[in-house]
Scaffold this motif. Structure first.
Motif, PDB file in Angstrom:
ATOM      1  N   LEU A 179      47.089  39.725  41.736  1.00 27.01           N
ATOM      2  CA  LEU A 179      48.077  41.138  41.610  1.00 27.01           C
ATOM      3  C   LEU A 179      47.361  41.944  40.305  1.00 27.01           C
ATOM      4  CD1 LEU A 179      51.695  40.152  42.270  1.00 27.01           C
ATOM      5  CD2 LEU A 179      50.125  41.715  43.906  1.00 27.01           C
ATOM      6  N   GLU A 180      46.848  41.089  39.406  1.00 27.98           N
ATOM      7  CA  GLU A 180      46.415  41.795  38.302  1.00 27.98           C
ATOM      8  C   GLU A 180      45.114  42.655  38.704  1.00 27.98           C
ATOM      9  OE1 GLU A 180      44.551  40.724  33.610  1.00 27.98           O
ATOM     10  OE2 GLU A 180      45.752  39.225  35.014  1.00 27.98           O
ATOM     11  N   ALA A 181      44.206  42.382  39.420  1.00 31.31           N
ATOM     12  CA  ALA A 181      43.170  43.081  39.900  1.00 31.31           C
ATOM     13  C   ALA A 181      43.677  44.058  40.680  1.00 31.31           C
ATOM     14  CB  ALA A 181      41.964  42.160  40.574  1.00 31.31           C
ATOM     15  N   TYR A 182      44.417  43.866  41.486  1.00 25.64           N
ATOM     16  CA  TYR A 182      45.212  44.771  42.747  1.00 25.64           C
ATOM     17  C   TYR A 182      45.884  45.982  41.583  1.00 25.64           C
ATOM     18  CZ  TYR A 182      47.965  46.945  46.420  1.00 25.64           C
ATOM     19  OH  TYR A 182      48.435  47.625  47.568  1.00 25.64           O
ATOM     20  N   HIS A 183      46.649  45.548  40.750  1.00 24.03           N
ATOM     21  CA  HIS A 183      47.045  46.783  39.949  1.00 24.03           C
ATOM     22  C   HIS A 183      46.320  47.757  39.463  1.00 24.03           C
ATOM     23  CE1 HIS A 183      48.539  47.869  35.749  1.00 24.03           C
ATOM     24  NE2 HIS A 183      49.230  48.402  36.211  1.00 24.03           N
ATOM     25  N   GLN A 184      45.264  47.362  38.919  1.00 27.29           N
ATOM     26  CA  GLN A 184      43.880  48.350  38.639  1.00 27.29           C
ATOM     27  C   GLN A 184      43.767  49.259  39.712  1.00 27.29           C
ATOM     28  OE1 GLN A 184      42.863  48.569  35.520  1.00 27.29           O
ATOM     29  NE2 GLN A 184      41.778  50.473  36.205  1.00 27.29           N
ATOM     30  N   GLU A 185      43.453  48.712  40.811  1.00 26.95           N
ATOM     31  CA  GLU A 185      43.067  49.400  42.047  1.00 26.95           C
ATOM     32  C   GLU A 185      44.342  50.451  42.280  1.00 26.95           C
ATOM     33  OE1 GLU A 185      42.479  48.828  46.837  1.00 26.95           O
ATOM     34  OE2 GLU A 185      42.387  47.251  45.522  1.00 26.95           O
ATOM     35  N   LEU A 186      45.326  49.923  42.254  1.00 26.20           N
ATOM     36  CA  LEU A 186      46.710  51.038  42.554  1.00 26.20           C
ATOM     37  C   LEU A 186      46.823  52.107  41.383  1.00 26.20           C
ATOM     38  CD1 LEU A 186      49.571  48.518  43.418  1.00 26.20           C
ATOM     39  CD2 LEU A 186      48.257  50.242  45.167  1.00 26.20           C
ATOM     40  N   GLN A 187      46.379  51.612  40.181  1.00 22.96           N
ATOM     41  CA  GLN A 187      46.394  52.746  39.007  1.00 22.96           C
ATOM     42  C   GLN A 187      45.541  53.793  39.256  1.00 22.96           C
ATOM     43  OE1 GLN A 187      49.058  52.456  36.805  1.00 22.96           O
ATOM     44  NE2 GLN A 187      48.386  54.314  36.332  1.00 22.96           N
ATOM     45  N   GLU A 188      44.308  53.287  39.627  1.00 24.89           N
ATOM     46  CA  GLU A 188      43.274  54.419  40.096  1.00 24.89           C
ATOM     47  C   GLU A 188      43.765  55.253  41.336  1.00 24.89           C
ATOM     48  OE1 GLU A 188      39.920  52.107  40.754  1.00 24.89           O
ATOM     49  OE2 GLU A 188      39.774  51.511  38.830  1.00 24.89           O
TER      50      GLU A 188
END
Length: 229
Positions: A72-81
């Protein structure tokens, strides 16, 4: 309407509006993603509704979170972008989150729609916490306003005071503001989002507002009927 049921209904609505307000104002942070992945909030919201947009949106978000549960940490970055590209910038915004952009002919900020929203807040003794930093008609602020009205109404139920004025205010704000532009905004989000989280959020938002507007109308009519009787 029985007071306990009315209070629970108002508190449930406050929870949903507060969640939506937070997502649109801040984006889904790590803490929120962890909570959504571990709780039944979206599943329960979908299970309680017959609205196709609402149920499909919740399930789309659920499926996306489940697919990325291990990282979820990596996915959070994708969502923030994706969030920044849709709502924040820099540069062209795919889904500008302000009412005035969708309702003014020039698609400009701080138009008469912004001032009308500001005046609506003032009519209930409120002022935007981000005044002079963020236009009053940002979707997150409008959703937060409805959440506040729900919370205030629930307080009045417990104190045996009339909640009709606050419910009537919610109905007016939904009709005069949110229902007038959020369908167009959510259509833009669905078209432009790169993640199923935000595509699902768009459907959830559109469906929730449709369902909630109908429920507010029904509950308000019931309260007014009881008062006349």
């Amino acid at each position: 309407m029985e007071k306990q049921l009315l209070s629970e209904w108002l508190q449930g609505r406050e929870l949903v509006y507060s969640f939506l307000a937070r997502v649109y104002q801040e984006g889904p942070n790590q803490e929120m993603l962890d909570a959504l992945a571990g709780e039944q909030f979206l599943a329960e919201l979908a299970a309680d509704s017959q609205n196709e947009d609402l149920t499909a949106g919740c399930r789309q978000m659920q499926a996306e979170l489940a697919a990325h549960r291990e990282d979820l940490e990596a996915y959070h970055q994708e969502l923030q972008e994706d969030y920044n590209r849709l709502f924040v910038g820099p540069g062209h915004l795919e889904a500008p989150p302000w009412e005035s952009v969708y309702r003014s002919k020039e698609r400009l900020l701080f138009s008469e729609e912004t001032l009308a929203v500001r005046e609506f807040y003032r009519s209930f003794g409120l002022e935007s916490k981000k005044k002079n930093q963020e236009p009053d008609d940002h979707l997150g602020l409008e959703l937060e306003f409805i959440a506040w009205l729900c919370r205030e109404a629930a307080t009045r139920v417990q104190g045996s005071r009339d909640v009709e004025e606050l419910l009537a205010g919610q109905r007016r704000f939904l009709q005069e503001h949110l229902e007038q532009w959020v369908p167009a905004l959510t259509a833009d989000i669905q078209r432009a989002a790169r993640t199923d989280f935000f595509r699902g959020l768009a459907r959830l938002t559109r469906g929730w507002l449709a369902v909630d507007a109908a429920e507010v109308e029904m509950v308000l009519a019931e309260i007014q009927k009881e008062q006349k009787g």
